[in-house]
Design a protein around this motif. Structure first.
Motif, short mmCIF file in Angstrom:
data_model
loop_
_atom_site.label_atom_id
_atom_site.label_comp_id
_atom_site.label_asym_id
_atom_site.label_seq_id
_atom_site.Cartn_x
_atom_site.Cartn_y
_atom_site.Cartn_z
N THR A 88 0.66 -1.09 -0.01
CA THR A 88 0.12 0.00 0.04
C THR A 88 0.76 1.17 -0.08
N SER A 92 0.39 1.93 -8.13
CA SER A 92 0.86 0.48 -8.21
C SER A 92 0.52 -0.19 -9.67
N THR A 177 -2.66 2.18 -4.82
CA THR A 177 -3.20 1.31 -3.64
C THR A 177 -2.76 1.95 -2.20
N LYS A 205 -10.36 -6.92 -4.88
CA LYS A 205 -10.36 -5.81 -4.19
C LYS A 205 -11.16 -4.52 -5.03
N GLU A 224 -7.28 1.47 -5.38
CA GLU A 224 -7.66 0.30 -5.00
C GLU A 224 -7.23 0.35 -3.47
N SER A 226 -6.40 -1.49 -0.18
CA SER A 226 -5.95 -2.98 0.42
C SER A 226 -5.53 -2.84 1.65
#
Length: 330
Positions: A88, A92, A177, A205, A224, A226
């Motif tokens: 994270t 990404s 992310t 996700k 995203e 995570s």
């Protein structure tokens, strides 16, 4: 034009961002990096210069035929960089735009011929996409512009080893992310003026899609959520993403705007090829706002862009010293 106005912070008004300007990543091997992005992906090396904050390292710019805003994928060379441990607080994935769905068939074959790991053609948020990695596990994707109705793409270089009709036309969406998505969502919408336009699932996700300005492939950020550990960056990781601002006058307004919003930032920064502002959001993502000009033909003619080491005027007196620290790249 799109306007954002924040009366509670001094009434500073700024025009909406125009989309993605560039993405800057890390490599440990400049020579191999040049080979991959010019000979395999067929992008043009439009500027071979140095990191202006550390002139001992190369800063390489790959783009369309002239380095139009929104087409630049850049790399800082750090020879001692270790591997990246994904997680994270990271950018990404970087995507690159191609003309249409049929073009992706060409790239599947090209990737197979060059032994490049890829996902095959998949659907992602209504677009045909191929996910792949470079030789340092840089996380990339090709995305089709078949249905794009937003920010216009660039023009592939006519002397590329890739057929011009199949060539990469610029940057597509970037994926972030993060562990605390609501904080990033807030910065994108309440500070940078993006709009939440939907969600999709990626590897189990949830990814939320944000769009700015004219929208479309060249103006999206995908966030995203995570619960992974924090990324440890190295070769193959991304350093920052930059968004487009019209000109210097507008950038200076953004400096005031970001400052009044309470974010620590770099203030106005002269990069010669463009002007910049940097700040970091709560999940640790580094954002840059960069002007559309002056551009890469400020110190080199179009026909020979990227062929020699280019230095902004304020570094020219140090050329001999700088060149002595760099390993030549052909």
């Amino acid at each position: 034009m799109y306007l954002l106005k924040v009366s509670n912070y001094g009434g500073v008004s700024v025009k909406a961002l125009k989309g993605i300007h560039h993405v800057s990543a890390l490599t440990a091997k400049a020579k191999e990096n040049v080979h991959f992005y010019t000979e395999v992906l067929g992008m043009r090396l439009v500027k071979k210069t140095v990191n202006q904050d550390d002139t001992s390292m190369y800063h390489l710019f790959y783009a369309d035929e002239k380095g139009n805003p929104g087409t630049d994928l850049t790399f800082f060379e750090i020879p001692q960089a270790g591997r990246t441990y994904p997680g994270t607080g990271s950018i990404s994935q970087t995507s690159l735009r191609v003309k249409d769905d049929a073009t992706l068939d060409y790239w599947v074959k090209r990737f197979d011929e060059n032994d490049i790991k890829h996902s095959g053609i998949i659907d992602k948020f209504g677009r045909k996409t191929i996910e792949f990695t470079d030789f340092e596990e840089q996380r990339l994707a090709l995305v089709s512009d078949e249905t794009n109705e937003g920010v216009a793409a660039g023009t592939p270089w006519e002397h590329s080893p890739v057929d011009r009709e199949k060539g990469i036309m610029g940057l597509g969406p970037v994926r972030l992310t993060v562990a605390k998505p609501e904080k990033t969502h807030n910065v994108l919408t309440e500070v940078l003026g993006f709009e939440n336009i939907g969600t999709y699932e990626h590897d189990g996700k949830t990814v939320t899609v944000f769009s700015v300005g004219e929208g479309g492939t060249g103006a999206e950020v995908h966030v995203e959520a995570s619960e992974e550990t924090r990324e440890r960056p190295g070769r193959g990781s991304v350093h920052h993403v930059a968004f487009r601002v019209e000109d210097e006058e507008e950038l200076r307004k953004w400096v005031s705007f970001i400052t009044e919003k309470g974010y620590a930032n770099s203030g106005f920064v002269e990069r010669y090829y463009f002007k910049s502002l940097y700040f970091r959001e709560p999940n640790g993502i580094l954002y840059e706002l960069a002007t559309d000009g002056p551009g890469f033909e400020s110190d080199e003619p179009f026909d020979t862009l990227g062929e020699k080491l280019a230095l902004p005027p304020y570094f020219e007196s140090q050329r001999e010293e700088i060149e002595a620290k760099l390993k030549p790249i052909k």
